[in-house]
Every structure is written in structure tokens, then in C-alpha cells.
Design an enzyme around this catalytic site. Structure first.
Site, PDB file in Angstrom:
ATOM      1  CD1 TRP A  19      -2.464   1.638   2.356  1.00 59.81           C
ATOM      2  CD2 TRP A  19      -2.832   1.510   0.167  1.00 59.81           C
ATOM      3  NE1 TRP A  19      -3.489   2.507   2.056  1.00 59.81           N
ATOM      4  CE2 TRP A  19      -3.734   2.445   0.715  1.00 59.81           C
ATOM      5  CE3 TRP A  19      -2.877   1.257  -1.209  1.00 59.81           C
ATOM      6  CZ2 TRP A  19      -4.666   3.146  -0.062  1.00 59.81           C
ATOM      7  CZ3 TRP A  19      -3.807   1.953  -1.984  1.00 59.81           C
ATOM      8  CH2 TRP A  19      -4.680   2.888  -1.415  1.00 59.81           C
ATOM      9  NE  ARG A  39       9.762  -0.496  10.890  1.00 57.10           N
ATOM     10  CZ  ARG A  39      10.011   0.064  12.075  1.00 57.10           C
ATOM     11  NH1 ARG A  39      11.245   0.062  12.549  1.00 57.10           N
ATOM     12  NH2 ARG A  39       9.041   0.627  12.778  1.00 57.10           N
ATOM     13  CE  LYS A 196     -11.408  -2.609   4.598  1.00 53.79           C
ATOM     14  NZ  LYS A 196     -10.452  -3.453   3.827  1.00 53.79           N
ATOM     15  CG  ASP A 249     -12.603  -0.359   2.253  1.00 55.01           C
ATOM     16  OD1 ASP A 249     -12.165  -1.099   1.362  1.00 55.01           O
ATOM     17  OD2 ASP A 249     -11.875   0.203   3.085  1.00 55.01           O
ATOM     18  CB  THR A 253     -12.537  -5.998   1.399  1.00 53.47           C
ATOM     19  OG1 THR A 253     -13.587  -5.540   2.252  1.00 53.47           O
ATOM     20  CG2 THR A 253     -11.625  -4.845   1.097  1.00 53.47           C
ATOM     21  NE  ARG A 260      -3.335  -6.676   2.986  1.00 48.25           N
ATOM     22  CZ  ARG A 260      -2.729  -5.693   3.644  1.00 48.25           C
ATOM     23  NH1 ARG A 260      -1.468  -5.831   4.021  1.00 48.25           N
ATOM     24  NH2 ARG A 260      -3.373  -4.586   3.948  1.00 48.25           N
ATOM     25  CG  ASN A 261      -8.585  -8.236   6.153  1.00 47.67           C
ATOM     26  OD1 ASN A 261      -8.231  -8.514   7.283  1.00 47.67           O
ATOM     27  ND2 ASN A 261      -8.187  -7.128   5.532  1.00 47.67           N
ATOM     28  CD  GLU A 281      -3.269  -3.896   9.595  1.00 44.14           C
ATOM     29  OE1 GLU A 281      -3.256  -4.407  10.739  1.00 44.14           O
ATOM     30  OE2 GLU A 281      -2.474  -3.011   9.257  1.00 44.14           O
TER      31      GLU A 281
END
Length: 332
Positions: A19, A39, A196, A249, A253, A260-261, A281
Site C-alpha cells: 500500500w 526499514r 470491514k 470498502d 473486500t 488479504r482479509n 489487519e
């Protein structure tokens, strides 16, 4: 989709995941100079040298206006706005780090979707505690990273408690393909985006267990009812939840393999191994939302069953049986 004219500016994007990379690409293609904080030094080197993120969206050639850096102070120096795109449960430590290097007054736009596990508060509350001298906003809505990175038409919402700030940021961050609507319902936009994800896991689990399209539709529809109830706990306005960051959203999704969810729920429903799946998440959010609902006396059976599923306390079929055996009542 057309976007308002905005002058080119320096924008910091904190987070080298899919993202973050997608938003960096979108803003760079719109003419902004983007500094992307990651990182991993190897990721930084590959982005700057080969114009590719080796771990995420690796098929996308990144615009040369993106400069990656592993130095947080370097990333935010001179930025007109900071997009904070690290995972939701890292909001607290990253925002504390950011407070040490960010100039007061620079707006911080939260782009992760979740509820803070430690405090049970929305991410904006965490950011506001750690960055008291910087305005806080949030970006949310139906958007897949791969679509945004590819320049496909996408619409999202940028929210802040200050409507004028939300409008300024929506103008700054909108691009020819990324249309940013503005809102002054920060809590509503955040809560819709976070909750969501829980419903997407539920929808995926139903699909993975082979329960049929009718069961999936019922799960999503009743899940939206719960989303609105729990979001109301945070002060969300109902009209916000009917918009991009709520219903929009959820629509995106709860039925796509790009989510991903939903994918996590699909594996859960099939009984597939969950190790190695991308971060979802909604896994952390489900437990927090379930706890808040029970403490607040909010009727949220789907959320409760998702939390139990993720704890391996019940199976998908046991969850569906429990939901179907609830006392009959009026729908509204």
C-alpha cells in the site's frame, strides 16, 4: 476521473509495503517528489537502483520521482504531508519515532485500517497522543494496492476533524486516477475501514467452507449492520458508513481474492494452513471489536463468531449454526 489542480509538493510515505509503494507511485506520477521510508536497506537500494520494490508489487516500474530511504528524518524533511502507511498495530511506536523528527504543523495522514489493540481506540487517537503538534487525518476507501499502483481509477475518502484540512489534503493528494473525497467525520471513516476487515474474514470463511453465495450475501449484509452498530460506539455518522469508507470498502473486500482479509477467511474456511499468509489487519481488529461490543452491550454475533474462529474455539459450520439458531426477530 478528474482531480483538482494541486501544486507539486514533497510528500513522505512511511511504509515500504504494497500500500505504501502504491501510494508513493500514484503521488509521484501526479508530479510530486516522494520520499518512501522503508526499514529494509536492501529494499531501499533496489527501489533507488532498479526502480522496483523487490517484495511488493515487484512488476511495477516505480517512477523516478520516488526516492527511498531508511532514514526517517530524511524521509520527512521538508514534506508538505506525511502518509503513514505502516501496519495498524505499529502505529504507536512509529508515531513516537515520528514525533522526534517531524516539524510541527505538518499534517499526518493515516493510511492503515485498524483499531489499536493496546488501547481499544482508533488509530487517530493514538497518533494524536504521540503527535500533539501535528494535524491528523485518515485516508480510507475501496482500493487495492495493485490497482492504485497501475493507475486504475480509484476513489477514496480523506477525513479530518477539521473540514478545511480534509479539503486541502484531498486537493493535494488527488491525482488523475485517484479521486479523494473529503469528510469531517474522522471517526466514521476510520471505523468503517477497520471493521470491514472483520466482515471480509467472515465472508471469506463462508466462501471457503462452501456454504454458497446466498450465505455469503447474508453474512455481508448482516455484517454491515454490525459494522454500523460498532462504529456508532466511536461516534461515526451513519451517512459516512454508507459511503466509500464504509459500504464501498465492504463491497470491495468481501468477495475478491485481492483482499488479504477475504483470502485469510477463505483459508480459514477451507481449513488450509494460515502460516505464511500476508498480514490481515482484520485478525487483530476482530478480537478488539468483539471485546468492545461485549463491554458496550452491542449486539454483534458475526464479529463474536469471527473472533472465536480466529481463536480456533469453533469451526465455520459451528459458527453458522450458532448464527442461524438465534431467536427470530424483525430485520430492522
Amino acid at each position: 476521473m478528474s482531480a483538482p489542480e494541486a501544486k507539486a509538493a514533497a510528500i513522505a510515505v512511511l511504509g515500504g509495503g504494497a500500500w505504501g509503494t502504491a501510494l508513493a507511485q500514484a503521488e509521484a506520477l501526479a508530479g510530486h517528489e516522494v520520499r518512501l521510508w522503508a526499514r529494509d536497506p536492501a529494499t531501499v537500494e533496489t527501489i533507488n537502483g532498479a526502480r522496483r520494490n523487490p517484495r511488493f508489487l515487484s512488476d511495477i516500474t516505480l517512477d523516478r520521482r520516488i526516492r527511498a530511504t531508511a532514514d526517517l528524518a530524511d524521509a520527512v524533511a521538508g514534506a508538505a504531508s506525511v502518509l503513514l502507511v505502516t501496519p495498524a498495530q505499529t502505529m504507536a511506536p512509529v508515531s513516537r519515532m515520528l514525533a522526534q523528527v517531524l516539524v510541527p504543523g505538518v499534517p499526518v495522514v493515516l493510511c492503515a485500517k485498524g483499531i489499536d489493540a493496546a488501547s481499544g481506540t482508533l488509530l487517530s487517537a493514538v497518533a494524536a497522543r504521540n503527535l500533539p503538534r501535528n494535524p491528523i487525518a485518515a485516508l480510507s476507501g475501496p482500493s487495492f494496492a495493485v490497482d492504485v499502483a497501475a493507475g486504475l481509477p480509484t476513489a477514496v475518502t480523506i477525513a479530518a476533524d477539521d473540514a478545511e484540512l480534509a479539503g486541502v489534503l484531498s486537493t493535494l493528494l488527488s491525482t488523475p486516477a485517484l479521486r479523494c473525497y473529503s469528510s469531517d467525520d474522522l471517526a466514521g471513516v476510520e471505523a468503517g475501514g477497520a471493521l470491514k476487515n472483520v466482515m471480509a474474514i467472515a465472508a471469506g470463511a463462508v466462501a471457503g467452507a462452501g456454504m454458497g453465495a446466498s450465505a455469503q450475501a447474508a453474512t455481508v449484509t448482516r455484517g454491515f449492520v454490525e459494522l454500523r452498530r460498532i462504529a456508532g460506539f466511536f461516534g461515526a455518522r451513519s451517512e459516512t458508513l454508507m459511503g466509500l469508507s464504509g459500504f464501498g470498502d465492504l463491497f470491495l473486500t468481501c468477495g475478491s481474492g485481492k483482499s488479504r482479509n477475504f483470502t485469510y477467511g477463505l483459508a480459514l474456511g477451507r481449513g488450509d494452513p494460515l502460516d505464511g499468509l500476508p498480514l490481515a489487519e482484520g485478525v487483530a481488529t476482530a478480537a478488539i471489536a468483539d471485546r468492545l461490543a461485549r463491554e458496550g452491550g452491542i449486539d454483534a454475533p458475526i464479529t463474536r463468531n469471527v473472533a472465536l474462529l480466529l481463536d480456533r474455539a469453533i469451526t465455520v459450520r459451528e459458527a453458522m449454526t450458532a448464527l442461524l439458531s438465534r431467536p427470530l426477530k424483525s430485520e430492522v
